[in-house]
Design an enzyme around this catalytic site. Structure first.
Site, mmCIF file in Angstrom:
data_model
loop_
_atom_site.group_PDB
_atom_site.id
_atom_site.type_symbol
_atom_site.label_atom_id
_atom_site.label_comp_id
_atom_site.label_asym_id
_atom_site.label_seq_id
_atom_site.Cartn_x
_atom_site.Cartn_y
_atom_site.Cartn_z
ATOM 1 N N LYS A 90 0.839 -1.204 0.000
ATOM 2 C CA LYS A 90 0.000 0.000 0.000
ATOM 3 C C LYS A 90 0.876 1.257 0.000
ATOM 4 O O LYS A 90 2.071 1.179 0.242
ATOM 5 C CB LYS A 90 -0.915 -0.013 1.226
ATOM 6 N N ARG A 112 -9.596 0.584 15.183
ATOM 7 C CA ARG A 112 -9.667 1.300 13.884
ATOM 8 C C ARG A 112 -10.920 0.853 13.135
ATOM 9 O O ARG A 112 -11.916 1.557 13.135
ATOM 10 C CB ARG A 112 -8.371 1.000 13.109
ATOM 11 N N HIS A 136 -5.544 -6.866 13.496
ATOM 12 C CA HIS A 136 -4.278 -6.116 13.371
ATOM 13 C C HIS A 136 -3.809 -5.710 14.770
ATOM 14 O O HIS A 136 -4.615 -5.240 15.577
ATOM 15 C CB HIS A 136 -4.489 -4.865 12.514
ATOM 16 N N ARG A 143 1.096 -10.600 7.147
ATOM 17 C CA ARG A 143 1.027 -9.392 6.313
ATOM 18 C C ARG A 143 2.324 -8.614 6.513
ATOM 19 O O ARG A 143 2.522 -7.982 7.547
ATOM 20 C CB ARG A 143 -0.193 -8.554 6.691
ATOM 21 N N TYR A 181 16.699 31.750 3.107
ATOM 22 C CA TYR A 181 15.613 32.645 3.523
ATOM 23 C C TYR A 181 15.800 33.056 4.975
ATOM 24 O O TYR A 181 16.180 32.245 5.826
ATOM 25 C CB TYR A 181 14.262 31.941 3.354
ATOM 26 N N CYS A 184 14.591 25.126 1.258
ATOM 27 C CA CYS A 184 13.696 25.814 0.317
ATOM 28 C C CYS A 184 12.778 24.791 -0.340
ATOM 29 O O CYS A 184 12.905 23.591 -0.109
ATOM 30 C CB CYS A 184 14.522 26.509 -0.760
ATOM 31 N N ASP A 233 12.705 23.837 -3.401
ATOM 32 C CA ASP A 233 13.329 22.995 -4.427
ATOM 33 C C ASP A 233 14.846 22.891 -4.286
ATOM 34 O O ASP A 233 15.483 22.187 -5.058
ATOM 35 C CB ASP A 233 13.025 23.579 -5.815
#
Ligand SMILES: Cc1ncc(COP(=O)(O)O)c(CNc2conc2O)c1O
Length: 370
Positions: free
Chosen positions: A39, A137, A166, A219, A265, A311, A313
């Site tokens: 997942k 859950r 679970h 799992r 910055y 930043c 990027d």
């Protein structure tokens, strides 16, 4: 397809995935199935390539979180059973039946609505009943709820193929709550008129460090990727795990700063002497979030701390010496005698390793090392 131009990339070592699965295969009883939990795009590693390797290395089933993930995987993987671990809307049931996708069910109302659609299913719909033995859950919590759902599932074109729960604390040393969940689950499974074909409960932690919890399948998620669910499990592994994920890029700019010069910055970083600063083309829009400030990366096997604010990027790092543009930078993984682990990032971000590969956005291409 277009090649990647930006040097920033996640390199996924498929041999590590293969090794982690085949070691689990040896660790489990021979008749226990391995359900590869892929997942969230295989925890950020790339679901299709991981699924192919995992199935070849001994997994026989796949698990995802959403209908969209299941349909995407089924487009590439024709035969392996795919279980959606989460709740799905009633109107997805016909697609699940058509594409041989197994659903998690725990509601009589859901089944009553599906009953109206079931006669038109192209093929029988496989379902696994979900027991909430303490995770809090989704799932039934009592024998009467379980029996009501079991009865409501006695439908034409619906097959109760499994039942699972679970664990909330399998990765911890304390076993009281885990034992309570296991006992609750066993009691509920035993209360059914007939044992469903696939009974399963164990996640990675329970598969690796607990006894008598393998049932018919486990799992397997986080350690499929070579990562440990917790420090406790890390100290009790039955075999070595091989991390599959590394993150790397290259210097795109190098400059020397002098005492008093600032970086980034807010001009938050100030050079205290002559310093070599490198810039790398990666930032918080790639999931290298601003809270990771001061994390070190590796250049020529030496540590280079982030300086100045991250930043969107780009990131600046303080180099141990003058280096050239194009020099390889490792953000996660090994270089020389050192390693930046996901655990190091997770500790700095006060989170768990699971979140790190998932938070790295699709702007970082995943490339595969066979
Ligand atoms: C129902 C279920 N089964 C198995 C797994 C695999 O667990 P593992 O990766 O520890 O082996 C998960 C992981 N679910 C999550 C992992 O992180 N947050 C979660 O909700 C899960 O939700």
């Amino acid at each position: 397809e277009l090649q990647n131009f930006r040097p920033t990339k996640a390199v996924i070592d498929l041999k590590a995935i293969q090794s982690n699965v085949s070691n689990l295969r040896k660790h489990l009883h021979s008749d226990v199935h391995i359900m590869a939990v892929i997942k969230a795009n295989a925890y950020g590693h790339g679901d299709i390539r991981v699924a192919e390797v995992a199935l070849k290395a001994g997994a026989t089933m796949l698990a995802v979180a959403t209908p969209e993930e299941a349909l995407h995987v089924r487009q590439f993987i024709a035969d392996a059973p795919i279980l959606i671990l989460g709740a799905v809307p009633v109107h997805f049931a016909p697609y699940a039946a058509k594409y041989n996708i197994t659903l998690t069910v725990f509601s009589t109302e859901w089944l009553e609505q599906v009953a109206a659609l079931a006669p038109q299913f192209e093929k029988p719909l496989l379902i696994h009943l979900k027991v909430d033995s303490g995770m809090g859950r989704i799932g039934v919590r009592t024998a009467e709820e379980l029996h009501a759902v079991y009865e409501a599932a006695q439908l034409e074109n619906v097959i109760v193929d499994g039942i699972f729960t679970h664990f909330a604390t399998a990765d911890e040393e304390q076993t009281t709550f885990y034992e309570h969940q296991l006992a609750t689950f066993k009691k509920l499974v035993a209360s059914l008129p007939k044992k469903p074909r696939i009974v399963h409960a164990a996640n990675t932690a329970a598969s690796l460090v607990k006894e008598h919890v393998q049932f018919d399948a486990v799992r397997f998620g986080i350690s499929l990727y070579g990562l440990s669910p917790s420090p406790y499990v890390e100290e009790h592994l039955p075999y070595d795990l091989r991390p599959a994920f590394s993150l790397e890029t290259e210097l795109v700019h190098v400059k020397q700063l002098h005492k008093g010069d600032t970086v980034g910055y807010g001009a938050t970083y100030e050079a205290t002497e002559d310093e070599w600063i490198g810039t790398i083309p990666v930032g918080y829009a790639d999931g290298v979030i601003r809270a990771l400030a001061n994390q070190e990366f590796l250049v020529q096997g030496m540590r280079a701390p982030i300086v100045g604010r991250i930043c969107m990027d780009q990131i600046m790092i303080k180099l141990p010496k003058k280096m050239s543009v194009g020099e390889r930078v490792v953000l996660i993984g090994k270089q020389g005698n050192d390693e930046i682990t996901m655990q190091e990032w997770a500790s700095r971000l006060n989170t768990i390793v699971y979140e790190i590969p998932c938070m790295l956005t699709p702007r970082i291409p995943r490339v595969y090392k066979a």
